[in-house]
Design a protein around this motif. Sequence first.
Motif, PDB file in Angstrom:
ATOM      1  N   LEU A   1      14.990  59.885  10.013  1.00 36.91           N
ATOM      2  CA  LEU A   1      16.295  59.783  10.663  1.00 36.91           C
ATOM      3  C   LEU A   1      17.205  58.807   9.928  1.00 36.91           C
ATOM      4  O   LEU A   1      18.417  59.019   9.821  1.00 36.91           O
TER       5      LEU A   1
ATOM      6  N   ASP B   1      24.672  65.144   7.640  1.00 42.74           N
ATOM      7  CA  ASP B   1      23.577  64.192   7.504  1.00 42.74           C
ATOM      8  C   ASP B   1      23.802  62.966   8.386  1.00 42.74           C
ATOM      9  O   ASP B   1      24.841  62.311   8.309  1.00 42.74           O
TER      10      ASP B   1
ATOM     11  N   GLU C   1      20.883  68.408   8.954  1.00 40.39           N
ATOM     12  CA  GLU C   1      20.724  67.029   8.482  1.00 40.39           C
ATOM     13  C   GLU C   1      20.741  66.936   6.956  1.00 40.39           C
ATOM     14  O   GLU C   1      20.817  65.821   6.420  1.00 40.39           O
TER      15      GLU C   1
ATOM     16  N   ASN D   1      30.880  63.333  12.747  1.00 39.56           N
ATOM     17  CA  ASN D   1      29.573  62.796  12.369  1.00 39.56           C
ATOM     18  C   ASN D   1      29.520  61.290  12.627  1.00 39.56           C
ATOM     19  O   ASN D   1      28.609  60.778  13.289  1.00 39.56           O
TER      20      ASN D   1
ATOM     21  N   THR E   1      22.136  63.343  13.893  1.00 36.56           N
ATOM     22  CA  THR E   1      21.078  63.355  14.900  1.00 36.56           C
ATOM     23  C   THR E   1      20.726  61.944  15.350  1.00 36.56           C
ATOM     24  O   THR E   1      20.438  61.711  16.532  1.00 36.56           O
TER      25      THR E   1
ATOM     26  N   TYR F   1      15.491  64.677   7.141  1.00 33.11           N
ATOM     27  CA  TYR F   1      15.185  65.969   7.737  1.00 33.11           C
ATOM     28  C   TYR F   1      16.031  67.063   7.087  1.00 33.11           C
ATOM     29  O   TYR F   1      16.998  66.789   6.373  1.00 33.11           O
TER      30      TYR F   1
ATOM     31  N   PHE G   1      18.099  71.063  13.431  1.00 32.93           N
ATOM     32  CA  PHE G   1      18.921  69.879  13.702  1.00 32.93           C
ATOM     33  C   PHE G   1      20.399  70.236  13.896  1.00 32.93           C
ATOM     34  O   PHE G   1      21.281  69.627  13.336  1.00 32.93           O
TER      35      PHE G   1
END
Length: 750
Positions: free
Chosen positions: A40, A65, A60, A144, A68, A56, A376
């Motif tokens: 993560l 990216d 992601e 994001n 999550t 991931y 994801f």
Amino acid sequence: MSETAAELLPLAAVALTNGPFAAAQQRALRTALDLDPERLLAPFRREAGLATGPGYGGWESEGLDGHTLGHVLSALSAHAAGGSAAARERLELLLTGLRDCQVAHGTGYVGGVPDGVALWSEIENGRIDAQTFDLDGRWVPLYNLHKTLTGVIDAAVYADSALGRTVAAEFVEWWLRVFAPLGDADVEMVLRTESGGLAASLGRWSQFTDDERPGGLAVRLAVRALWEPLAAGRDPLDGLHANAQIPIVVGHAVLAGLGWGEQFAAAARTFWESVTRHRTTSIGGNSVREHFPPRDDWSTMFTAREGPETCNTVNMVELARELHRLDGGAEHLAYIDRALSAHVLSAQHPDHGGIVYFTSHRPGHHRVYSRRETGFWCCMGTGLEAPARFAAAAFAQAPGRVDVNLLVGARARVEDVVVETETDRPFGDDASIHVSVPTPRSFVLRIRLPEGVDAGTAEALVDGTAYRPAPDGWFRIDRTWTDRTTVRLTLPPVLRVEAAPDGSGWATLVDGPRVLAERLPHPAVDPLATDARMGHIARGALLPLAAAPILTPEDVRSADRSGGRVVVLPATPTRREIVLEPFASLHDDRYILAFPFASDGDAAARLTALLAEDARADELDSRTIDAVTFGQQQPESDHALTLAGTESGYNAVHWRRFFGPSTFVLQDWGASAATLRVSWLSDAVGRRMIVGIGDDVVVDRIIDAGDGDGIEIDLAAYADGRSRWVVVVDGAGEGTPRLTEARLMSAAVA
């Protein structure tokens, strides 16, 4: 204080203890804790120049990216507030990793956006290339970064994390610095790209720190192009990407609550009325293929494979909470109850914890669930986060009063008073409420009568005394409470038909708190999403609309509820028997949630209309291998569309005009493509259109006003067994027609 003025209890004062919602919450926590912290954190370490291993995959690693981790932080913060030691430990571990990245940057910035640091230098230097979902070549970077910002703010506000407060404070200062030199025109240009809930998060931080500066920035980021028409009472939502708007309007409600202007309250109320009264289905969801359909034409809701998006409903629940804080309306609580019970709860698989992206309302279609550690998508993150706040609106307090807003199996503490609800709703009906006090206490206990209950026979029984709900929809029990007292609620369910509000001839059956559906075990489907870019879309074959049984008003009158949660509609001369179960417990199979409905009882006429729609769809849809819809974020992103000088809009359908060369990819897993169909909206003047397959130009012509609405391109010369078609469209600087879609076809369309 007036009877309706009550304050929702904070997350630290409530906890789920029993029933379906508590089980779903614990399932989501296990899923969050199963994620690898190192993976993560990998995007953040990469962008900070720190050593890291792999992150991931799925979204992601495809431009979103790091998003999550923001969801996970928010989820863990809420669980930690409720007393979970495991959640708090993991939260602090992740915050430590984020703090290392923040220190390495040295500016307060922390994010996983690819090449994210350079983005703000570009913007400061005047390079602002803002598309709806692309800002200077980065996929929704504001959205994001908002997830990360919200996560660290939640850590400070909900979990009282000192480290979370440090990271959030420095990150907010970074936001203040980067926007300070931008003029209002540049800010509005940046906000053309999806910005998520930045205004809401900055407003909440302003309130938490008693610092007006973040609130002032929140006002600048509230997207004037949206709030101005809404505040004026206009509805601009047709065709807009639904979940790009909802978090913005949550920000409007937050700003209104903080006193930043009545215009924000008016905007939030107009939006709420438009969405909940004209665009919301029986499960509390909205949108088709992620966009708001026309408010007076819901036809695509019941024919498309991509129905309401889970993220939308979760964010509408957030809006309902903020508006309830603002206005105290019972309708906000009713929406939360329905949306959590019928959509959000149903979108999580109870066994493996996978999350649904789209809930199709097309009869006979199905849903797919995320696989462990793949995909994801945004809805996966939301699905981890939302259950942690299931009880966020369950209880409220006012002087001399405790309110039970939602019957979700939860415990609340108000000073030395403990109130606990016990129920298996939405799968059951009745409930018990236990009130415990250390010494005798006199206060009013109010209990909201849920929707779908027979108010004439509902009762609350306390020590042999029966209470009935008042006309305002609340039980009101005013007494002196001693020791542990139990209130037993009898809530007889009402079976009813909920028809689509546009009169399009579709309806759902609802029994008490249960939205009902019919399970169809055949044809069988794979209930798990694939790892492909569009793996979140249920790709099973579409069944004919005319195969669905047609309901009439008489069906409710003949329904048999003798089987407990199951409702049976006996067979009639025009249809088979229908066995209905709660949609929230229906997983892995095809289903019928929305039934064709003949409000006038004329099932034959309704069948004729369905057969005509099937025939129309067969001419095109049955031969479509893959398609990209232009002007819509997810289809364009799923098909790797590159944008080089374009404009987009909505004129009953979405469109995009291309001035320079742009590419997209169509998949042909069976290597059976025969033609490529490109469709457009005509312009008053001729427009140049160039289409290429790879490096070869296959079309270069002027499209005049009388040249129809599409062109069919023969692919025989390129049918070499390929499974991936790279298509180029170009307007050579002059601009193509307003392109609406491109379809890869297995046979020419007549």
